[in-house]
Design a protein around this motif. Structure first.
Motif, PDB file in Angstrom:
ATOM      1  N   UNK A 167       0.844  -1.202   0.000  1.00 38.10           N
ATOM      2  CA  UNK A 167       0.000   0.000   0.000  1.00 38.10           C
ATOM      3  C   UNK A 167       0.873   1.243   0.000  1.00 38.10           C
ATOM      4  N   UNK A 168       0.390   2.287  -0.677  1.00 39.20           N
ATOM      5  CA  UNK A 168       1.030   3.603  -0.611  1.00 39.20           C
ATOM      6  C   UNK A 168       0.309   4.422   0.450  1.00 39.20           C
ATOM      7  N   UNK A 169       1.092   5.106   1.266  1.00 42.71           N
ATOM      8  CA  UNK A 169       0.548   5.842   2.402  1.00 42.71           C
ATOM      9  C   UNK A 169       0.802   7.327   2.210  1.00 42.71           C
ATOM     10  N   UNK A 208      -4.637   5.757   2.307  1.00 43.62           N
ATOM     11  CA  UNK A 208      -3.836   4.698   1.705  1.00 43.62           C
ATOM     12  C   UNK A 208      -4.476   4.247   0.409  1.00 43.62           C
ATOM     13  N   UNK A 209      -3.649   3.794  -0.501  1.00 41.81           N
ATOM     14  CA  UNK A 209      -4.148   3.167  -1.728  1.00 41.81           C
ATOM     15  C   UNK A 209      -3.266   1.955  -2.013  1.00 41.81           C
ATOM     16  N   UNK A 210      -3.843   0.895  -2.599  1.00 40.60           N
ATOM     17  CA  UNK A 210      -2.996  -0.235  -2.994  1.00 40.60           C
ATOM     18  C   UNK A 210      -1.958   0.257  -3.997  1.00 40.60           C
ATOM     19  N   UNK A 264       1.954   5.207  11.815  1.00 40.72           N
ATOM     20  CA  UNK A 264       1.438   4.799  10.510  1.00 40.72           C
ATOM     21  C   UNK A 264       0.682   3.476  10.655  1.00 40.72           C
ATOM     22  N   UNK A 278      -3.231   3.086   9.900  1.00 40.93           N
ATOM     23  CA  UNK A 278      -3.614   2.176   8.817  1.00 40.93           C
ATOM     24  C   UNK A 278      -4.595   1.125   9.335  1.00 40.93           C
ATOM     25  N   UNK A 332      -8.032   2.667  10.015  1.00 41.92           N
ATOM     26  CA  UNK A 332      -8.790   2.984   8.799  1.00 41.92           C
ATOM     27  C   UNK A 332      -9.212   1.721   8.070  1.00 41.92           C
ATOM     28  N   UNK A 359      -3.147   7.348  -9.329  1.00 42.68           N
ATOM     29  CA  UNK A 359      -3.654   7.276  -7.971  1.00 42.68           C
ATOM     30  C   UNK A 359      -5.184   7.304  -7.951  1.00 42.68           C
ATOM     31  N   UNK A 362      -6.506   4.032  -8.907  1.00 45.36           N
ATOM     32  CA  UNK A 362      -6.360   3.074  -7.824  1.00 45.36           C
ATOM     33  C   UNK A 362      -7.396   3.310  -6.735  1.00 45.36           C
ATOM     34  N   UNK A 363      -7.674   4.586  -6.448  1.00 45.41           N
ATOM     35  CA  UNK A 363      -8.655   4.916  -5.427  1.00 45.41           C
ATOM     36  C   UNK A 363     -10.050   4.449  -5.809  1.00 45.41           C
ATOM     37  N   UNK A 408     -10.368   0.912  -5.128  1.00 48.50           N
ATOM     38  CA  UNK A 408     -10.600   0.590  -3.717  1.00 48.50           C
ATOM     39  C   UNK A 408     -12.068   0.784  -3.353  1.00 48.50           C
TER      40      UNK A 408
END
Lengths: 197, 492
Positions: A40-42, A107-109, B457, B461, B464, B481, B484-485, B488
């Motif tokens: 995951x990107x944070x 976060x995103x994968x 973190x 994480x 969430x 991004x 990707x969002x 999700x």
């Protein structure tokens, strides 16, 4: 009497200094355990980083260390224990507070970065390494026709196999890496010539 | 009487000066470089004028352009702040030759004290203790070796006109000496336009102690005690406090008295700071900064005196408002410099837009800053975003307030050095006042920041993920991004 926050931090700093901080490390995990982790990107208040997460066990890998937080829903807030530290996390009206301080966290994968580049007579997609790793699979050769979403290269990075796909259909222009080659972040791996539409 | 003041600076110090001028009923004129037009200093002044774009040499360092604006807008005084032209004798001279009042010491005094060898000579003359060192710039290799041998290793090589931690090299043995001198000299020539270097005894792990002083045009001169600035990284101060845990009242009066003598010797006028290294009860003179300093607020908090206001009155020819007996320390104050620097990336400068800002407050809390939510940090200037200063009846209270205040301050959108301060303030040696200039390295501050950050973190994480709430980042998103969002959200 010192402020309790100061006392807590002071004690933890002393433990680190004396080498008492014990944290499980990635090397304690077996290869099959590692396979369960997803990257995951944070983004934490503007600072970006990566982590690996195992949904089944709840384990999180950051900087090769394993954290296993326990989250308790207290109704108004969450109480989170990580490595003998307790945090209070409050989420209300879209804002998040960590121990009373406003934070932003998302976060995103991790997905491979695809770059589009204009050159010569056509459009090209450049497939680059999203993170340093080993090229363990090349699934196409120059001249091949590829479809959107097709696997191009497999990159083993952060102990995981990442499938790098093309998001656009086209013809493979060139593959610029070889099997078992080490790739750096953002290194060019393959170029796809996009079909004219 | 000064009617209209031009502030030849930017950011938080420009705002600090503007506030003092407003308190005296003086009109204020801010100047700003184009890339800096959103800085708050350009908004809070009565008037503000653009200096145009380009590098600082074309605007904030451009003497003729600044004087042109001063004439055109009929200002009658200029305050230089710190940095930029604050210690330029040429600027000070040009300002006074234009018939304007200069808020600082005379050009000759800036020049004499700006040369480290001359200033050390003056210091020695009035009995201010210095480190043993070469009297003149080093001429030959043989001379260097014999001087270093007399002093005893380790020694430190310094550029005569260096500053800000540049042009300094520590040498532990004769074998390293000549290459170190050559390197320092070369660097000094390119950075300061003068290759002169000299040798001094190197004091290992000293404290950094400095004495604030102020003088009027009639020669009335007083000191306002010390500040300790030992928490440094590569000679850049990060945390300052007053009083120092190491200095007794007797030492304060003694060294303060000597600094007053030094200031009188050179005919000093306005505010200045004499910097010392301090170890085992010994002071070693380092240099005099002929300007207001970044960390002046800690002295203001413990003495209750407004130094910048007094600077303006002195420039106006007024008599100093205080006598030495009026200066007394009350309580304890700490300043934390808030920088756009990431301690997790070796303090690399950071840039971007501050999306959200949440400020601390309460008794004894002061935040001097030019930032606001929506402010974009320009790449052209130093990384200082502001200074968080806390006061308490004693050090325990001021550090507790500092810890609470720094934990409350939220700057979202750009990584800053806030985590550094939170860790440093809570460190056992900091709490006990065991400070020296190697504090950060010896106390493993940076490794701890990393662990504490990673823990947070992990906590955020996990929380969430458990609540399955995806908080969309407010920042601009790249296409991949966003894709990707969406992915999700769809999966949830």
């Amino acid at each position: 009497m010192s402020h309790p926050g100061i006392k807590r931090s002071m004690k933890a700093q002393e433990e680190l200094k004396k080498g008492k901080t014990k944290q499980r490390l990635v090397k304690d995990l077996s290869p099959s355990e590692l396979e369960e982790f997803k990257a995951y990107d944070i983004d934490f208040s503007g600072r970006t980083s990566h982590l690996l997460f195992n949904e089944r066990t709840g384990e999180i890998i950051i900087d090769d260390e394993i954290y296993t937080p326990t989250v308790i829903d207290k109704g108004d807030y969450f109480e989170v224990d990580v490595s003998s530290h307790t945090y209070k996390i409050n989420i209300s009206s879209g804002q998040m507070f960590l121990d009373g301080r406003l934070v932003e966290f998302s976060y995103v994968p991790s997905v491979p970065k695809l770059k589009r580049k204009r050159s010569g007579g056509g459009n090209f997609y450049e497939i680059t390494a999203p993170l340093p790793g080993l090229i363990v699979g090349i699934h196409v050769k120059p001249g091949d026709e590829v479809n959107e979403g097709q696997k191009i290269i497999t990159l083993e990075a952060m102990k995981m196999q990442n499938e790098l796909v093309t998001e656009r259909a086209g013809i493979v222009e060139k593959i610029v890496v070889q099997l078992n080659q080490q790739a750096e972040t953002n290194q060019l791996l393959a170029v796809i010539k996009i079909e004219d539409t | 009487m000064i009617q209209k003041l031009l502030i030849a600076n930017r950011g938080e110090i420009a705002i600090r000066v503007i506030r003092a001028a407003k308190a005296l009923g003086i009109e204020t004129l801010a100047i700003f470089a184009e890339q800096d037009k959103d800085s708050r200093h350009a908004k809070v002044a009565d008037f503000s004028v653009s200096l145009g774009g380009g590098p600082a040499s074309q605007n904030y360092l451009n003497i003729s352009k600044i004087l042109e604006i001063a004439k055109k807008h009929e200002v009658d005084a200029i305050h230089p702040g710190y940095g930029f032209l604050a210690e330029s004798p040429e600027f000070a001279r040009a300002v006074t030759e234009e018939g304007l009042k200069w808020v600082g010491p005379k050009a000759e005094v800036i020049k004499a004290l700006g040369d480290k060898l001359t200033s050390r000579e003056i210091a020695e003359k009035v009995g201010v203790p210095t480190t043993t060192g070469s009297k003149d710039p080093i001429g030959s290799d043989d001379e260097a070796k014999s001087v270093a041998r007399d002093i005893g290793y380790p020694v430190i090589i310094k550029a005569s006109y260096g500053g800000g931690g540049m042009g300094i090299r520590v040498v532990h043995s004769e074998a390293e000496l000549i290459p170190a001198i050559e390197q320092t000299s070369r660097q000094a020539l390119s950075a300061f336009g003068n290759a002169e270097v000299f040798i001094e005894k190197f004091i290992e792990k000293p404290r950094h102690i400095e004495i604030q002083f102020i003088a009027d045009s009639q020669g009335n001169t007083i000191h306002l005690g010390e500040r300790e600035c030992s928490i440094q990284r590569r000679h850049q101060k990060l945390i300052e406090e007053a009083p120092s845990t190491a200095i007794t009242q007797e030492e304060r009066e003694h060294i303060g008295g000597l600094v007053v003598k030094l200031a009188k010797e050179v005919g000093y006028e306005n505010a200045g700071t004499a910097e010392f290294l301090y170890k085992d009860g010994q002071f070693y003179f380092n240099e005099v900064n002929t300007r207001i300093q970044v960390e002046h607020p800690v002295t203001e908090m413990v003495t209750g005196k407004d130094l910048v206001l007094e600077q303006l009155k002195i420039a106006d020819g007024k008599k100093l408002s205080w006598k030495q007996k009026d200066i007394e320390f009350r309580g304890h104050a700490i300043e934390m410099r808030i920088n756009a620097e990431d301690p997790l990336q070796n303090f690399a400068p950071t840039f971007g837009t501050i999306k959200q800002l949440s400020l601390p407050g309460g008794p004894g809390v002061r935040f001097d800053s030019h930032i606001y939510a929506g402010y974009s940090i320009p790449r052209d200037y130093d990384s200082l975003l502001g200074k968080l200063i806390t006061w308490g009846e004693d050090r325990k209270q001021s550090t507790a307030r500092a810890y609470i205040a720094i934990s409350e301050l939220a700057i979202i959108g750009v990584p800053t050095n806030l985590p550094f301060h939170r860790v440093a303030i809570a460190n056992k040696n900091f709490q006990q006042g065991n400070l020296h200039t190697n504090f950060i390295e010896e106390n493993k501050i940076i490794p701890y920041i990393r662990i504490a950050y990673n823990r947070r973190v992990a906590a955020l994480f996990a929380t969430q993920y458990k609540t399955r709430k995806v908080f969309l980042p407010i920042r601009e998103q790249s296409n991949w991004r966003r894709t990707a969002l969406r992915e999700v959200v769809r999966r949830l």
